[in-house]
Design a protein around this motif. Structure first.
Motif, short mmCIF file in Angstrom:
data_model
loop_
_atom_site.label_atom_id
_atom_site.label_comp_id
_atom_site.label_asym_id
_atom_site.label_seq_id
_atom_site.Cartn_x
_atom_site.Cartn_y
_atom_site.Cartn_z
N LEU A 12 1.03 -11.57 -5.11
CA LEU A 12 -0.04 -10.88 -5.85
C LEU A 12 -0.69 -11.80 -6.88
CD1 LEU A 12 1.13 -7.20 -6.47
CD2 LEU A 12 -0.46 -8.06 -4.77
N GLU A 13 -1.16 -12.93 -6.39
CA GLU A 13 -1.89 -13.91 -7.21
C GLU A 13 -1.07 -14.51 -8.34
OE1 GLU A 13 -3.62 -10.69 -6.88
OE2 GLU A 13 -4.31 -11.47 -4.96
N TYR A 34 6.51 -11.53 3.18
CA TYR A 34 6.70 -10.10 3.48
C TYR A 34 6.51 -9.26 2.22
CZ TYR A 34 8.99 -5.75 4.79
OH TYR A 34 9.27 -4.43 5.01
N LEU A 35 7.11 -9.69 1.12
CA LEU A 35 6.98 -8.97 -0.14
C LEU A 35 5.53 -8.94 -0.61
CD1 LEU A 35 8.18 -7.49 -2.56
CD2 LEU A 35 8.68 -9.74 -3.57
N ASP A 36 4.84 -10.05 -0.50
CA ASP A 36 3.44 -10.12 -0.89
C ASP A 36 2.60 -9.14 -0.07
OD1 ASP A 36 1.17 -11.37 -2.34
OD2 ASP A 36 0.63 -12.07 -0.33
N ARG A 37 2.79 -9.12 1.25
CA ARG A 37 2.04 -8.20 2.11
C ARG A 37 2.33 -6.74 1.75
NH1 ARG A 37 3.96 -8.85 7.25
NH2 ARG A 37 5.30 -10.58 6.70
N LEU A 38 3.61 -6.42 1.53
CA LEU A 38 3.99 -5.05 1.19
C LEU A 38 3.39 -4.64 -0.16
CD1 LEU A 38 5.60 -2.55 1.94
CD2 LEU A 38 7.62 -3.62 0.95
N LEU A 51 1.77 -3.92 -11.94
CA LEU A 51 2.62 -4.83 -11.18
C LEU A 51 4.07 -4.36 -11.13
CD1 LEU A 51 2.83 -7.45 -9.59
CD2 LEU A 51 3.20 -8.64 -11.75
N ASP A 52 4.60 -3.91 -12.26
CA ASP A 52 5.99 -3.45 -12.30
C ASP A 52 6.21 -2.28 -11.34
OD1 ASP A 52 6.44 -5.36 -14.20
OD2 ASP A 52 6.64 -3.95 -15.88
N ARG A 53 5.31 -1.33 -11.38
CA ARG A 53 5.45 -0.14 -10.52
C ARG A 53 5.28 -0.50 -9.05
NH1 ARG A 53 5.17 5.02 -13.03
NH2 ARG A 53 5.03 4.81 -15.27
N ILE A 54 4.36 -1.40 -8.76
CA ILE A 54 4.17 -1.85 -7.38
C ILE A 54 5.43 -2.55 -6.89
CG2 ILE A 54 2.89 -3.47 -5.92
CD1 ILE A 54 0.40 -2.81 -7.66
N ALA A 55 6.01 -3.39 -7.73
CA ALA A 55 7.23 -4.11 -7.36
C ALA A 55 8.39 -3.14 -7.11
CB ALA A 55 7.61 -5.13 -8.43
N VAL A 56 8.52 -2.13 -7.97
CA VAL A 56 9.59 -1.14 -7.80
C VAL A 56 9.37 -0.35 -6.52
CG1 VAL A 56 10.60 0.98 -8.74
CG2 VAL A 56 10.22 -0.99 -10.23
#
Length: 99
Positions: A12-13, A34-38, A51-56
């Protein structure tokens, strides 16, 4: 740690740097991709902000997939074990060996 290498990944940049063994480099790059695409898919849905919520959310999705896969593997193993038991019983009945 002379057998380690530095690996840069972009999620994510944002750039991250990791140290890993050379033989793990490709797997690390694949995991990061894979993580970046998800995370991009989650961000594009517009339902999760930050970002935190997207990562969780990505971590929860991956954990759910992993647990589902493990459940499938356990079910397959149980099924195979039951088939082996039945074959063993059939062999015992043909050879006259007690169970």
């Amino acid at each position: 740690m002379s057998d380690t290498t530095q690996v840069n990944v972009r999620i994510l940049e944002k750039e991250y740097q990791f140290a890993c063994r050379e033989e793990e480099r490709v797997a690390l790059l694949q995991a990061a991709d894979y993580l970046d695409r998800l995370m991009r898919e989650i961000r594009a849905s517009g339902r999760v902000v930050g970002l935190d919520r997207i990562a969780v959310m990505a971590a929860l999705n991956m954990a759910n997939d992993l647990l589902h896969q493990q459940g499938n593997e356990n079910a397959l193993a149980e099924s195979a074990l039951e088939r082996v038991r039945k074959l063993h019983q059939r062999l015992d009945s043909v050879t006259g060996k007690p169970e």
